[in-house]
Motif scaffolding. Structure first.
Motif, short mmCIF file in Angstrom:
data_model
loop_
_atom_site.label_atom_id
_atom_site.label_comp_id
_atom_site.label_asym_id
_atom_site.label_seq_id
_atom_site.Cartn_x
_atom_site.Cartn_y
_atom_site.Cartn_z
N VAL A 266 47.95 45.50 49.44
CA VAL A 266 47.81 45.75 48.01
C VAL A 266 48.35 44.55 47.25
O VAL A 266 49.50 44.12 47.48
CB VAL A 266 48.54 47.03 47.59
CG1 VAL A 266 48.56 47.18 46.07
CG2 VAL A 266 47.86 48.24 48.22
N ARG A 267 47.56 44.00 46.32
CA ARG A 267 47.95 42.77 45.62
C ARG A 267 48.28 43.00 44.14
O ARG A 267 48.96 42.17 43.54
CB ARG A 267 46.81 41.74 45.73
CG ARG A 267 46.37 41.44 47.14
CD ARG A 267 47.50 40.89 47.99
NE ARG A 267 47.12 40.74 49.40
CZ ARG A 267 47.95 40.35 50.35
NH1 ARG A 267 49.22 40.10 50.07
NH2 ARG A 267 47.54 40.26 51.61
N ALA A 268 47.78 44.07 43.54
CA ALA A 268 48.09 44.33 42.14
C ALA A 268 47.79 45.79 41.82
O ALA A 268 46.86 46.39 42.37
CB ALA A 268 47.26 43.43 41.22
N VAL A 269 48.62 46.35 40.94
CA VAL A 269 48.38 47.68 40.39
C VAL A 269 48.45 47.57 38.88
O VAL A 269 49.43 47.04 38.33
CB VAL A 269 49.40 48.72 40.89
CG1 VAL A 269 49.16 50.07 40.21
CG2 VAL A 269 49.33 48.87 42.40
N ALA A 270 47.41 48.04 38.18
CA ALA A 270 47.34 47.94 36.73
C ALA A 270 47.39 49.32 36.10
O ALA A 270 46.77 50.26 36.59
CB ALA A 270 46.06 47.23 36.31
N THR A 271 48.13 49.42 35.01
CA THR A 271 48.16 50.63 34.20
C THR A 271 48.06 50.21 32.73
O THR A 271 47.92 49.01 32.42
CB THR A 271 49.45 51.44 34.42
OG1 THR A 271 50.56 50.67 33.94
CG2 THR A 271 49.65 51.78 35.89
N GLY B 126 40.92 52.13 27.87
CA GLY B 126 40.67 51.61 29.22
C GLY B 126 41.57 52.27 30.24
O GLY B 126 41.17 52.51 31.38
N PHE B 127 42.81 52.55 29.84
CA PHE B 127 43.75 53.33 30.65
C PHE B 127 44.42 54.34 29.73
O PHE B 127 44.71 54.04 28.57
CB PHE B 127 44.85 52.45 31.26
CG PHE B 127 44.39 51.45 32.27
CD1 PHE B 127 44.28 51.79 33.61
CD2 PHE B 127 44.10 50.15 31.90
CE1 PHE B 127 43.89 50.86 34.55
CE2 PHE B 127 43.71 49.20 32.83
CZ PHE B 127 43.59 49.56 34.17
N VAL B 128 44.71 55.52 30.25
CA VAL B 128 45.52 56.48 29.52
C VAL B 128 46.99 56.17 29.80
O VAL B 128 47.40 56.03 30.96
CB VAL B 128 45.19 57.93 29.93
CG1 VAL B 128 46.12 58.92 29.22
CG2 VAL B 128 43.74 58.23 29.60
N ALA C 255 44.55 51.21 38.24
CA ALA C 255 43.59 50.45 39.06
C ALA C 255 44.37 49.59 40.05
O ALA C 255 45.48 49.15 39.75
CB ALA C 255 42.70 49.58 38.19
N VAL C 256 43.77 49.37 41.20
CA VAL C 256 44.41 48.63 42.29
C VAL C 256 43.49 47.53 42.77
O VAL C 256 42.27 47.71 42.85
CB VAL C 256 44.74 49.58 43.47
CG1 VAL C 256 45.15 48.79 44.71
CG2 VAL C 256 45.84 50.55 43.08
N ALA C 257 44.06 46.38 43.11
CA ALA C 257 43.34 45.33 43.82
C ALA C 257 44.01 45.14 45.18
O ALA C 257 45.24 45.05 45.27
CB ALA C 257 43.37 44.01 43.04
N ALA C 258 43.19 45.09 46.24
CA ALA C 258 43.72 44.98 47.60
C ALA C 258 42.78 44.16 48.46
O ALA C 258 41.67 43.80 48.05
CB ALA C 258 43.91 46.38 48.19
N HIS D 36 38.49 46.76 33.62
CA HIS D 36 39.48 46.96 34.67
C HIS D 36 39.39 45.84 35.71
O HIS D 36 40.42 45.32 36.18
CB HIS D 36 39.27 48.30 35.37
CG HIS D 36 39.19 49.45 34.44
ND1 HIS D 36 38.02 50.12 34.17
CD2 HIS D 36 40.14 50.05 33.67
CE1 HIS D 36 38.25 51.08 33.30
NE2 HIS D 36 39.53 51.06 32.97
N THR D 37 38.17 45.46 36.07
CA THR D 37 37.98 44.39 37.04
C THR D 37 38.52 43.08 36.51
O THR D 37 39.18 42.31 37.23
CB THR D 37 36.48 44.25 37.38
OG1 THR D 37 35.92 45.54 37.66
CG2 THR D 37 36.27 43.35 38.58
N ALA D 38 38.24 42.80 35.22
CA ALA D 38 38.74 41.57 34.61
C ALA D 38 40.27 41.53 34.61
O ALA D 38 40.89 40.49 34.89
CB ALA D 38 38.21 41.47 33.17
N LEU D 39 40.90 42.66 34.31
CA LEU D 39 42.36 42.70 34.30
C LEU D 39 42.93 42.48 35.69
O LEU D 39 43.91 41.73 35.88
CB LEU D 39 42.82 44.05 33.73
CG LEU D 39 44.34 44.27 33.65
CD1 LEU D 39 45.01 43.22 32.79
CD2 LEU D 39 44.64 45.68 33.13
N LEU D 40 42.34 43.12 36.70
CA LEU D 40 42.82 42.95 38.07
C LEU D 40 42.67 41.51 38.54
O LEU D 40 43.56 40.97 39.23
CB LEU D 40 42.08 43.89 39.01
CG LEU D 40 42.41 45.39 38.89
CD1 LEU D 40 41.45 46.20 39.75
CD2 LEU D 40 43.86 45.67 39.27
#
Length: 866
Positions: free
Chosen positions: A223-228, A247-249, A264-267, A410-414
């Motif tokens: 796991v490389r990033a978690v976004a909220t 975009g996120f609650v 959202a997670v990037a891995a 979400h993809t752009a943020l990750l």
């Protein structure tokens, strides 16, 4: 765990996880992308079909471990000569639109032909039982398989017309590559160092988020990033019209539906990313959801948005409805209800984003408006739009469901947080939960006519379930209200439509955009009046049909109206069916071209002469299977005389062709006008004696702007609510058992630009309209979808389709390129009411609610009431 098998004749050994499917191994492990992932792991769409030891199998439902020691063949492993036959057969027959389903269907066709060299058309349709196509209506897929079988059995191809002239069937742009799965969709993309994303959706339609603990996800290796919400650098709330969709609650806020994104997670892999989002711990206080417009409008109802639960009220009034009703010979009333529908485009939402070396955020999107994507992503990320580049990757179907942002932001943020490219693709269930649907609308009608069946007045009250967020719902209900009198001249109207927020999935744009809902009601009322007045169903429509100079429901005076000609076109079949004792239903339709109602409709097109002598055609609208790129190339080729095969089509925000959302059946008209304007400039230079070599690097920008429209209900002398309209009449004929035997469709298209593509658009629309009539519904209880699968939502299969007969009328549109009108949506507007009329004549039951699953027509094709 290691898997050894043979792929396309080559031995392969790959590492797999315990739950891996064969499709995952083929695509992610081996980089072979012709099998597409439309519904993994349910095996319900057929897009992933491959041959396993010579047998056709849906690879997304096959555990990878079951392929141990076996031989797997995809289209990449088919001999080149046979590949060429299938590619040409589908391209030349018009057997593909978005193309996402076709590689799997080609594999299935090979399997069918291995058993029988020249199977019958009925056998082919039955053989496609595992496959869905949302675009074509299957007619031209069957044509393509028959043609391929004939050529492989020693026959030859008919000569294709590649002249590019308007009015000829130029094969679809990149059609052969699409048929073989060679033209990449977003989920087929791979970038160096790319991570995979996943999103966590709300577990409840209405709940307060008390806490989000990402630590368990971050502890998972890979796991490389978690976004909220806390990580969003710009404006979290976005939307095409109202900026009401987060975009996120965030912690402390309420969720509004089960598609709200919490994190959202990037891995390193898709499997790790999806496992990681499930590890995130979210604390909720569950609240009672508001699940109907009536509940939402009741005094004391919880406020779904700070502004309240009523998003919009649309109204139009003319004449004196009360007086007309008092003097009418016949009055009918009824309440018609339509259902929530899932778009069921076969390509789930997918996006790729990368931060380039120079700092530009580069996003590859399948959205229906990349310039709107650019603006919203930039706002979300706190960037100037010039620092965001959005490039269209041709979409695997949209039908309105890809207008709103889904996962692009979400993809752009990750990608920004991780510093690496990220690809995020939704599962089918997530797709169904997340994107907006077709509005369910309740419509109460009171309709009056005189003794001769001439309409006098219509009063209608409509309430649409908007769901959780605005999307373009206010415009959909506005359109339903503005089309409330259908394709008929009514002197007195009193129409009102409400769009109401609930905690159900959001509703927004879907093919038809409100016009098909109101058509179901007004056509049903017209049939009731015809019976009261003792008038034939065709005759009452003929007496009331809109004509040149007629006034539409919105108050607009019409021109170039081909509706009477469409009625005349179906009359011989209508009369013959009645004489044969068949149950027959008839309905007319009208559908606006262009958004209008006070909003400008814009088309821009840029032609660039490249160094190699090719022409790059850039426009602002999305190609999603409707054939836009092909018809724009045809128009530019026709004007310039340049071979259409020299053109290359792109949609990229680096080009100055922003046009707005691909919606309202306007792309052919607006971008077509712009393409003609740009082509005329290029033609002038060619006529002056300059060659394409002389013109290398030259750019020609064409533009079309129609900004003359007025808002619905505006108090002006001669309102113009829309750029143009399309018109249609459809006839439904049942057999002696109540099964739908034939649909006859006559459409005023202005000008036939490409006959094969036009036929495919109408056939596909009718297929969607029949699902709307008989089988399709996204069932939502307590704010939660109950049937979030492709099989569950009820899309019709090939063997369930009736015969389709088409007739085209060409009443030239003065504003249209070469006189063309938009046809992307009108094809399903009259379909459901025509079927309802036929069913009434079969069993005497009037039906006021869709879908008509309890009807003989539905039961005859295996539709069951649950």
């Amino acid at each position: 765990m290691r898997l050894s098998f043979t792929l396309n004749g080559e031995p392969r050994t790959v590492e797999i996880h315990d739950s891996a499917t064969l499709l995952e191994v083929i695509r992610d492990g081996c980089g072979v992308t012709s099998p597409k992932d439309g519904c993994s792991p349910t095996g319900q769409c057929g897009c992933c079909t491959v041959l396993v030891d010579g047998q056709a199998k849906v690879s997304c439902a096959m555990p990878a471990a079951h392929a141990e020691g076996r031989s797997v063949v995809t289209l990449e492993g088919v001999p080149a000569e046979e590949r060429a036959v299938w590619a040409r057969a589908f391209s030349q027959s018009g057997g593909l639109q978005c193309g996402f389903c076709i590689p799997g269907i080609v594999v299935r066709a090979r399997s069918l032909l291995a058993k029988e060299k020249r199977p019958s058309r009925e056998a082919i349709a039955r053989g496609l039982g595992a496959h869905l196509c949302r675009c074509t209506g299957y007619v031209k897929i069957l044509d393509a398989i028959e043609l391929g079988a004939r050529v492989l059995d020693g026959g030859s191809f008919p000569e294709a017309d590649t002249s590019g002239k308007v009015g000829t069937s130029l094969p679809r742009y990149q059609g052969e590559a699409m048929a073989l799965g060679e033209r990449a969709y977003v989920d087929d993309m791979r970038l160096p160092g790319m991570l995979h994303g996943a999103v966590l959706l709300s577990a409840h339609p209405r709940a307060r988020v008390e806490a989000i603990d990402a630590a368990p996800a971050l502890a998972i290796p890979g796991v490389r990033a978690v976004a909220t919400a806390a990580d969003v650098p710009g404006k979290r709330f976005q939307g095409l019209i109202e900026k009401d969709w987060p975009g996120f609650v965030a912690v402390g806020e309420e969720t509004r539906y089960v598609g709200d994104v919490i994190a959202a997670v990037a891995a390193d892999t898709r499997e790790i990313a999806r496992r990681a989002v499930e590890a995130i711990v979210v604390g909720y206080t569950v609240l009672q959801p508001v699940t109907s417009p009536a509940e939402a409008l009741a005094a004391g109802a919880p406020r779904i948005h700070p502004s309240g639960n009523l998003l919009s009220r649309s109204a139009t009034r003319r004449g004196d409805v009360d007086a007309a009703m008092q003097h009418a010979a016949h009055v009918v009333e009824g309440t018609w209800r339509t259902q929530m529908i899932e778009h069921a485009f076969l390509e789930p939402e997918s996006c790729v984003a990368r931060v380039e070396d120079h700092g530009t955020l580069h996003v590859w999107s399948q959205g229906q408006g990349v310039y709107d994507d650019q603006a919203q992503i930039a706002s979300f990320m706190g960037l100037d739009p010039s620092r965001v580049r959005v490039e269209l990757v041709q979409s695997g179907g949209g039908f309105g469901g890809k207008e709103d942002l889904s996962i692009q932001h979400h993809t752009a943020l990750l990608a920004t947080m991780s510093g690496r490219p990220v690809k995020l693709t939704l599962s089918r269930e997530q797709s169904i939960r997340l994107h907006p649907k077709r509005h369910p609308i309740e419509m109460r009608y009171l309709v009056a006519c005189d003794r001769e069946g001439k309409l006098l007045a219509v009063r209608a009250r409509m309430v649409g379930d908007k769901g959780a967020y605005a999307s373009v719902g206010a415009k959909v209900i506005e359109r339903a209200a503005g089309h409330a009198t259908g394709a008929y001249d009514v002197p007195n109207v009193d129409i009102e439509g409400l769009a109401v927020y609930t905690n159900n999935p959001p509703c927004g744009a879907m093919r038809g955009f409100g016009a098909n809902q109101s058509a179901f009601a007004i056509e049903g009322a017209l049939d009731m009046l015809a019976e009261k007045a003792g008038i034939d169903a065709w005759e009452i429509r003929w007496r009331n049909a809109l004509r040149d100079g007629s006034t539409f429901c919105s108050g607009q005076k019409l021109r170039a109206v081909g509706l009477p000609a469409t009625l005349l076109a179906v009359k011989p079949r209508y009369d013959a069916a009645k004489q044969q004792g068949r149950a027959v239903g008839l309905a007319c339709g009208i559908k606006n071209v262009g958004i209008g109602n006070g909003m400008a409709d814009i088309g821009r097109c840029e032609l660039t002469v490249e160094d190699d002598g090719t022409i790059t055609l850039a426009n602002g609208y999305t190609e999603m299977g409707q054939g836009l790129f092909t018809v724009l190339i045809q128009m530019a080729s026709d004007v310039t005389g340049i071979d259409p095969r020299r053109f290359r089509a792109v949609v990229d925000t680096q080009r100055p062709v922003s046009s707005g959302m691909t919606t309202a059946s306007r792309a052919t008209v607006c971008s077509g006008r712009a393409a003609v304007a740009a082509a005329q400039q290029l033609k002038a230079d060619l006529d002056a004696g300059r060659s394409l070599g002389d013109l290398r690097g030259r750019r020609y920008l064409g533009q079309f702007i129609y900004d003359k429209t007025t808002e619905l209900g505006a108090d002006v002398p001669d309102p113009i609510t829309h750029l143009s309209f399309g018109y249609a009449t459809q006839l439904a004929i049942l057999d002696e058992n109540g099964r739908l035997d034939t649909m006859v469709a006559a459409h005023d298209v202005g000008r036939v630009v490409n006959p094969k593509l036009l036929e495919g658009q109408i056939e596909g629309s009718i297929h969607m309209g029949l699902g709307y009539a008989l089988s399709e519904e996204l069932v939502v209880k307590g704010g939660v979808p109950q049937n979030p699968t492709l099989r569950g939502v009820g899309v019709l299969r090939a063997a369930q389709m009736p015969k389709i007969e088409l007739h085209f009328v060409e009443e030239r549109e003065p504003e249209g390129p070469f006189g063309a009108k938009g046809v992307g949506e009108i094809g399903l507007v009259p379909t459901a009411p025509a079927v309802a009329g036929a069913l009434y004549r079969f069993d005497g039951v009037r039906r006021f609610q869709l879908p008509m699953k309890d009807s003989p027509a539905a039961r005859a094709i295996g539709i069951k009431v649950k």
